[in-house]
Design a protein around this motif. Structure first.
Motif, PDB file in Angstrom:
ATOM      1  N   ILE A 257      63.201  -0.500 -19.972  1.00  0.00           N
ATOM      2  CA  ILE A 257      63.876   0.203 -18.869  1.00  0.00           C
ATOM      3  C   ILE A 257      63.588  -0.489 -17.542  1.00  0.00           C
ATOM      4  O   ILE A 257      64.477  -0.652 -16.695  1.00  0.00           O
ATOM      5  N   PHE A 258      62.342  -0.929 -17.343  1.00  0.00           N
ATOM      6  CA  PHE A 258      61.972  -1.629 -16.107  1.00  0.00           C
ATOM      7  C   PHE A 258      62.774  -2.927 -15.948  1.00  0.00           C
ATOM      8  O   PHE A 258      63.292  -3.233 -14.854  1.00  0.00           O
ATOM      9  N   ILE A 259      62.907  -3.691 -17.013  1.00  0.00           N
ATOM     10  CA  ILE A 259      63.646  -4.960 -16.942  1.00  0.00           C
ATOM     11  C   ILE A 259      65.128  -4.716 -16.674  1.00  0.00           C
ATOM     12  O   ILE A 259      65.755  -5.423 -15.870  1.00  0.00           O
ATOM     13  N   LEU A 260      65.702  -3.693 -17.323  1.00  0.00           N
ATOM     14  CA  LEU A 260      67.120  -3.387 -17.110  1.00  0.00           C
ATOM     15  C   LEU A 260      67.378  -2.892 -15.691  1.00  0.00           C
ATOM     16  O   LEU A 260      68.411  -3.227 -15.071  1.00  0.00           O
ATOM     17  N   LEU A 261      66.448  -2.093 -15.146  1.00  0.00           N
ATOM     18  CA  LEU A 261      66.590  -1.655 -13.751  1.00  0.00           C
ATOM     19  C   LEU A 261      66.506  -2.842 -12.795  1.00  0.00           C
ATOM     20  O   LEU A 261      67.252  -2.914 -11.802  1.00  0.00           O
ATOM     21  N   ALA A 262      65.584  -3.774 -13.070  1.00  0.00           N
ATOM     22  CA  ALA A 262      65.477  -4.971 -12.237  1.00  0.00           C
ATOM     23  C   ALA A 262      66.761  -5.787 -12.297  1.00  0.00           C
ATOM     24  O   ALA A 262      67.226  -6.325 -11.280  1.00  0.00           O
ATOM     25  N   ARG A 263      67.362  -5.867 -13.468  1.00  0.00           N
ATOM     26  CA  ARG A 263      68.620  -6.604 -13.585  1.00  0.00           C
ATOM     27  C   ARG A 263      69.738  -5.901 -12.831  1.00  0.00           C
ATOM     28  O   ARG A 263      70.597  -6.546 -12.214  1.00  0.00           O
ATOM     29  N   PHE A 264      69.736  -4.573 -12.860  1.00  0.00           N
ATOM     30  CA  PHE A 264      70.742  -3.819 -12.117  1.00  0.00           C
ATOM     31  C   PHE A 264      70.620  -4.082 -10.620  1.00  0.00           C
ATOM     32  O   PHE A 264      71.626  -4.275  -9.918  1.00  0.00           O
ATOM     33  N   LEU A 265      69.374  -4.111 -10.117  1.00  0.00           N
ATOM     34  CA  LEU A 265      69.171  -4.398  -8.692  1.00  0.00           C
ATOM     35  C   LEU A 265      69.630  -5.821  -8.350  1.00  0.00           C
ATOM     36  O   LEU A 265      70.216  -6.056  -7.287  1.00  0.00           O
ATOM     37  N   GLY A 266      69.370  -6.761  -9.251  1.00  0.00           N
ATOM     38  CA  GLY A 266      69.787  -8.133  -9.006  1.00  0.00           C
ATOM     39  C   GLY A 266      71.298  -8.277  -8.946  1.00  0.00           C
ATOM     40  O   GLY A 266      71.815  -9.086  -8.173  1.00  0.00           O
ATOM     41  N   LYS A 267      72.020  -7.496  -9.755  1.00  0.00           N
ATOM     42  CA  LYS A 267      73.480  -7.566  -9.729  1.00  0.00           C
ATOM     43  C   LYS A 267      74.050  -6.889  -8.491  1.00  0.00           C
ATOM     44  O   LYS A 267      75.082  -7.317  -7.959  1.00  0.00           O
ATOM     45  N   ARG A 268      73.387  -5.832  -8.028  1.00  0.00           N
ATOM     46  CA  ARG A 268      73.870  -5.135  -6.835  1.00  0.00           C
ATOM     47  C   ARG A 268      73.694  -5.979  -5.584  1.00  0.00           C
ATOM     48  O   ARG A 268      74.522  -5.945  -4.681  1.00  0.00           O
ATOM     49  N   ASN A 269      72.621  -6.741  -5.528  1.00  0.00           N
ATOM     50  CA  ASN A 269      72.342  -7.569  -4.344  1.00  0.00           C
ATOM     51  C   ASN A 269      71.981  -8.978  -4.814  1.00  0.00           C
ATOM     52  O   ASN A 269      70.927  -9.187  -5.422  1.00  0.00           O
ATOM     53  N   LYS A 270      72.867  -9.930  -4.564  1.00  0.00           N
ATOM     54  CA  LYS A 270      72.665 -11.299  -5.047  1.00  0.00           C
ATOM     55  C   LYS A 270      71.418 -11.948  -4.446  1.00  0.00           C
ATOM     56  O   LYS A 270      70.837 -12.862  -5.029  1.00  0.00           O
TER      57      LYS A 270
END
Length: 603
Positions: A257-270
């Motif tokens: 879950i932590f890794i997927l949330l980090a990926r979500f943040l990375g996609k929201r802000n390049k």
């Protein structure tokens, strides 16, 4: 006036000559040996000769530049470029280290072999490759491919040394085939695996890989070695009836879950691209510390345990070219070579298009080939370009493949320094890292696009997907390639014969089914053969299609006439502009067609 009359007579004279004088005597066709020599001269030796002609005084250096592109771009390399490559390489290493350990586990090898594979192949590729962004190392699909096929020859649990020898030998064959493809410019072999087949294969492999990670996520001891979804789900169901520790699932799912949330943040802000890149390494560090400080390994949490420290070890003496499974190992090598090349070239070209430069496919094959050959001699298994790591490399602002060199050096340091720390790394965290990378392998939008464009291509995609999912990786590939070949053969032996009509106010003729406004001339039928070959495989079919078209037109014209005439169709014109080749069967079919039409007073 006399001059004009003479010129007019001179122009009209040829029309009175017999048509036989217009024919050109055809030369003898080249022999098979002449064609082979001509192919080698055109595709292999032509560029080398041109370069020698341009720079006769510096032939060696010119040849070296063609083999090692680093000699070209290295002369313009600057310090500000190195700063970007340094940051990209360090970011890349933070993602590469945990992924490499997990992929080695997926391939049935000890963790250090995944790290080895992230050292030597990237270094070789950085000197020979033409891509600036491609990140080289182990990938999930090739790791699954190797383990699924090599396990049929040798069980890694009963004899890990023999298993490892087969993997290294298959890696050598994969590199040799890739180098041969590049040397003889045989890149068309990679195209046999179409885009649709690759999309279906990747999606099926992603689901199989994900199901196999349930072993590490739940900390299961009893698990199947098969890769089909039914066997894996059955193994999971039966394993859950045995004692297992839920702490494995808690650790794995929490960090997933932590890794997927980090990926979500990375996609929201390049600008936050470094967060998803660092998340796997942070997860490994935190999970290892938790296990170490709480002694969770004594409570049933499965850990990696010993990772041998030190740099890559030589493996020349482990290559077996006289074993009982040599033919099967070579087959594994060529399958891995094609899959690895297809993925690497597809990833490299996509990012090269964004940067606005051209990727040399033959140089990529040579670079990948020598990378894997060198890897097989230094305890590595098949390496290729990774989409997820290449995307991180690109987002980190890499300028050249120096980022691969920085990544490889960082992994080498980690092999010497961090291996003792990784002893307490839980296997559940490695499973969560692999699971987090799998959504990128499933291209749903691409599958929908293929469905809209071509239903037969979508059938190839479904065949590859279901074959990998319910049978095996090899069967999925064979189904996809087999359907693609069947489609090509059917389109060749069953071509269409199109009726043409004239577009109004133009001299253009088009298919009347595609252009309903096209007009047809009474008593005349124009047919186009949409096949490059008129040969033994399709000659009779084309003749029958032409006769059926003629019969259909006559029936339609008869219906339109109030008083039926004896003959409504007088002339048939064959448009053979698409036909590039004609054999004796094609000639006989045309002669029979002519005789049949002539007997009905049709020209």
């Amino acid at each position: 006036m006399s001059i004009e009359m003479q010129s007019h007579q001179a122009e009209a004279a040829p029309a009175e000559e017999p048509l036989s004088q217009w024919l050109i005597n055809m030369p003898e066709p080249p022999t098979m040996w002449q064609e082979f020599v001509g192919y080698i001269r055109t595709n292999v030796l032509s560029k080398k000769r041109n370069k020698m002609k341009k720079k006769p005084s510096n032939q060696v250096y010119s040849y070296l530049k063609s083999v090692f592109p680093i000699l070209i771009w290295g002369r313009q390399y600057k310090l500000n470029m190195f700063k970007k490559d340094l940051m990209a390489g360090l970011t890349l290493a933070s993602l590469c280290i945990p992924q490499s350990i997990g992929y080695a586990n997926l391939a049935g090898l000890d963790p250090e072999y995944g790290l080895y594979t992230s050292v030597v192949p990237p270094l070789i590729y950085s000197m020979m490759g033409s891509s600036r962004e491609l990140a080289i190392g182990p990938v999930a699909v090739v790791s699954l491919l190797l383990s699924s096929m090599v396990r049929d020859l040798q069980d890694p649990v009963t004899d890990p040394i023999a298993y490892r020898k087969i993997v290294f030998t298959a890696t050598f064959f994969a590199g040799a085939f890739q180098a041969i493809f590049g040397l003889f410019r045989l890149g068309f072999l990679v195209d046999f695996l179409s885009h649709a087949a690759l999309v279906g294969f990747m999606a099926g492999a992603a689901i199989v890989i994900g199901l196999q990670q349930l072993k590490g996520l739940f900390g299961l001891s009893h698990f199947t070695n098969k890769t089909d979804v039914i066997s894996v789900l059955s193994s999971v169901f039966h394993s859950l009836h045995h004692p297992w520790q839920p702490l494995n699932f808690v650790i794995g799912s929490s960090f997933l879950i932590f890794i997927l949330l980090a990926r979500f943040l990375g996609k929201r802000n390049k600008k936050l691209f470094w967060i998803p890149a660092m998340a796997p390494l942070i997860s490994v560090i935190l999970a290892t510390l938790i296990v170490y400080l709480t002694n969770a390994d004594t409570r049933g949490v499965k850990i990696v345990k010993t990772i041998k420290p030190g740099f890559n070890r030589p493996s020349v003496n482990q290559l077996e070219f006289n074993g009982p499974h040599l033919g099967q190992v070579a087959k594994i090598g060529i399958i891995c070579a094609i899959i690895a090349l297809t993925e690497a070239i597809a990833v490299g070209r996509s990012f090269a298009t964004i940067k606005g430069y051209r990727l040399d496919g033959n140089k990529e094959m040579m670079a990948m080939g020598f990378s894997n050959i060198a890897g097989s001699l230094t305890s590595c298994y098949v390496a290729t370009g990774s989409f997820s790591r290449t995307a991180v490399n690109f987002s980190a602002g890499c300028e050249t493949v120096v980022s691969n060199i920085v990544m490889a050096i960082t992994v080498m340091v980690s092999l010497e320094v961090l291996t003792r720390f990784l002893y307490f790394t839980p296997t559940a965290i490695l499973a969560s890292i692999i699971l987090s990378a799998l959504p990128g392998l499933i291209d749903i939008s691409g599958a929908l696009h293929i469905w809209k464009l071509d239903k037969l291509d979508f059938l190839v995609l479904v065949a590859a997907f279901l074959g990998v999912l319910f049978a095996s990786v090899e069967i999925g590939l064979l189904l996809a390639v087999g359907i693609s070949f069947t489609r090509i053969i059917l389109s060749s032996i069953r071509p269409t014969v199109e009726a043409l009509g004239r577009l109004s106010k133009t001299d253009i003729f088009g298919d009347i089914n595609q252009y309903p406004m096209a007009t047809k001339t009474q008593g005349l039928l124009t047919l186009r053969i949409s096949s490059p070959l008129l040969c033994f495989a399709n000659a009779n079919f084309i003749r029958d299609r032409i006769l059926n078209s003629i019969q259909k037109v006559e029936e339609e014209e008869d219906d339109e006439q109030e008083i039926k005439r004896a003959k409504v169709l007088q002339v048939v014109i064959l448009d053979m502009s698409c036909v590039m080749g004609l054999d004796t069967s094609g000639v006989v079919a045309l002669e029979e067609l002519h005789q049949e039409l002539a007997s009905n007073d049709t020209h």
